[in-house]
Design an enzyme around this catalytic site. Sequence first.
Site, PDB file in Angstrom:
ATOM      1  N   HIS A  16       0.876  -1.193   0.000  1.00  0.00           N
ATOM      2  CA  HIS A  16       0.000   0.000   0.000  1.00  0.00           C
ATOM      3  C   HIS A  16       0.903   1.230   0.000  1.00  0.00           C
ATOM      4  O   HIS A  16       1.449   1.615   1.029  1.00  0.00           O
ATOM      5  CB  HIS A  16      -0.896  -0.009   1.237  1.00  0.00           C
ATOM      6  N   HIS A  18       1.652   5.316  -1.627  1.00  0.00           N
ATOM      7  CA  HIS A  18       1.275   6.522  -2.390  1.00  0.00           C
ATOM      8  C   HIS A  18       2.527   7.112  -3.012  1.00  0.00           C
ATOM      9  O   HIS A  18       3.424   7.561  -2.276  1.00  0.00           O
ATOM     10  CB  HIS A  18       0.619   7.554  -1.463  1.00  0.00           C
ATOM     11  N   LEU A  19       2.586   7.117  -4.331  1.00  0.00           N
ATOM     12  CA  LEU A  19       3.759   7.698  -5.004  1.00  0.00           C
ATOM     13  C   LEU A  19       3.472   9.080  -5.573  1.00  0.00           C
ATOM     14  O   LEU A  19       4.382   9.743  -6.059  1.00  0.00           O
ATOM     15  CB  LEU A  19       4.264   6.776  -6.121  1.00  0.00           C
ATOM     16  N   ARG A  20       2.192   9.482  -5.564  1.00  0.00           N
ATOM     17  CA  ARG A  20       1.821  10.808  -6.098  1.00  0.00           C
ATOM     18  C   ARG A  20       2.198  10.929  -7.571  1.00  0.00           C
ATOM     19  O   ARG A  20       2.352   9.947  -8.267  1.00  0.00           O
ATOM     20  CB  ARG A  20       2.457  11.944  -5.276  1.00  0.00           C
ATOM     21  N   ASN A  44      -5.161   7.358  -5.841  1.00  0.00           N
ATOM     22  CA  ASN A  44      -5.873   8.595  -5.456  1.00  0.00           C
ATOM     23  C   ASN A  44      -5.128   9.857  -5.898  1.00  0.00           C
ATOM     24  O   ASN A  44      -4.800  10.710  -5.097  1.00  0.00           O
ATOM     25  CB  ASN A  44      -6.185   8.611  -3.946  1.00  0.00           C
ATOM     26  N   LYS A  99      -8.894  -0.251  -5.836  1.00  0.00           N
ATOM     27  CA  LYS A  99      -8.993   0.339  -4.495  1.00  0.00           C
ATOM     28  C   LYS A  99     -10.318   1.067  -4.344  1.00  0.00           C
ATOM     29  O   LYS A  99     -10.648   1.960  -5.139  1.00  0.00           O
ATOM     30  CB  LYS A  99      -7.831   1.320  -4.296  1.00  0.00           C
ATOM     31  N   HIS A 138     -10.421   1.100   1.817  1.00  0.00           N
ATOM     32  CA  HIS A 138     -10.147   1.997   2.942  1.00  0.00           C
ATOM     33  C   HIS A 138     -11.397   1.940   3.818  1.00  0.00           C
ATOM     34  O   HIS A 138     -12.398   2.588   3.529  1.00  0.00           O
ATOM     35  CB  HIS A 138      -9.888   3.426   2.444  1.00  0.00           C
ATOM     36  N   HIS A 172      -4.587  -0.920   5.704  1.00  0.00           N
ATOM     37  CA  HIS A 172      -4.031  -0.213   6.866  1.00  0.00           C
ATOM     38  C   HIS A 172      -4.930  -0.321   8.107  1.00  0.00           C
ATOM     39  O   HIS A 172      -5.416   0.672   8.633  1.00  0.00           O
ATOM     40  CB  HIS A 172      -3.720   1.260   6.566  1.00  0.00           C
ATOM     41  N   ASP A 244       1.474   2.423   3.555  1.00  0.00           N
ATOM     42  CA  ASP A 244       0.633   3.618   3.448  1.00  0.00           C
ATOM     43  C   ASP A 244       1.493   4.874   3.547  1.00  0.00           C
ATOM     44  O   ASP A 244       1.041   5.909   4.044  1.00  0.00           O
ATOM     45  CB  ASP A 244      -0.499   3.624   4.487  1.00  0.00           C
ATOM     46  N   HIS A 248       3.287  14.346   1.916  1.00  0.00           N
ATOM     47  CA  HIS A 248       2.692  15.670   1.670  1.00  0.00           C
ATOM     48  C   HIS A 248       3.818  16.675   1.868  1.00  0.00           C
ATOM     49  O   HIS A 248       4.688  16.460   2.728  1.00  0.00           O
ATOM     50  CB  HIS A 248       1.578  15.964   2.681  1.00  0.00           C
TER      51      HIS A 248
END
Length: 342
Positions: A16, A18-20, A44, A99, A138, A172, A244, A248
């Site tokens: 899980h 997030h690579l943006r 996302n 997802k 989620h 998560h 996860d 940011h």
Amino acid sequence: MLYPDTITLTNPLDMHLHLRDGEMLHHIARESAKSFSGAIIMPNLVPPVTSKEEVQAYRKRIVEAIGDETFTPYMTLFFKPTYDKTFLESVKNDIAAIKLYPAGITTNSEGGVSGFDIEELRPALEAMEELDIPLCIHGETNGFVMDREAEFVPIYEKLAAAFPKLKIIMEHITTKESVAALERFENLYATITVHHLYITLDDVAGGMLNPHLFCKPIAKRPEDREALLKAALEAHPKVMFGSDSAPHPRHAKESCGCAAGVFTAPVALQLLAQLFEHHGAPLEHLQQFVSGTAQKIYGITPPSKNVILEKKPYTVKETYGGVVPMYAGETIDFSIREIQHG
Ligand code: NCD
Ligand code: ZN
């Protein structure tokens, strides 16, 4: 048990991540690609990844950003109840999972699902079941923040019962209720982050507020962390590591209206080694938690990589490309000594 000074992890997987996109992707992708063999990439983005063209193009941007690292991005789509069998058949080879986000529950999830009406979801979920595409969820309601995940358990169970052949991954998880649900339905699985194995709500808000530990789902009570720890340290056969890691920019975290997400990619494996050593848990269990179990559940064979960790103090960098990692500036017990490619 006498713990060795070096630990070799083979083909670690982050189930899980997030690579943006854009500049952020270029700043942080290598932090995962260096030390992991592969990862399940969250969809996302703004706008979310919902078509074959978008998923292929996003994969290409990731591959460019990681350069010559040996790393497989296992792609996902953002679930829409309108996905039909023809579409899913056409995209099956481009993705490892889909997802599902409840609408508005977390960062960039506005286009998610509301209501969880089985009949509305049936066409898409039956097609996923037939095509053997796992559904990652989620799992939080929009109730009181500490109760959101436990309140979602009946929804997990309703879905697991209605679609018994669908692999449902509770993403998560942070509560003892979710750990218990694993035993009630054969087709429920889970990922656990490293931060939820370390922290409780006390670390986020019990003293001075720590925005870098603020995430969704919020860290819970000590007894919840105990249940998660037990599952991870025992290498529960349905529980996989999923960081996860959710970067940011510093200004979005250290501000009024702090964005949710903990950035752990650069320290995840070192912190897991430290945790298993601290609890004297068998190293085979760590290997299962960070790779073996996920390979079985997802049916994937990641590219070959050995990560050699050693018990040597490591001071975590203050920032990575403008993102503050978990335990920034603090010293942890394990370092990465070497990474060997097979
Ligand atoms: C994630 C993000 O920033 O994309 N944030 C988080 O707190 N975990 C979204 C998510 O996984 O909920
Ligand atoms: Zn996430």
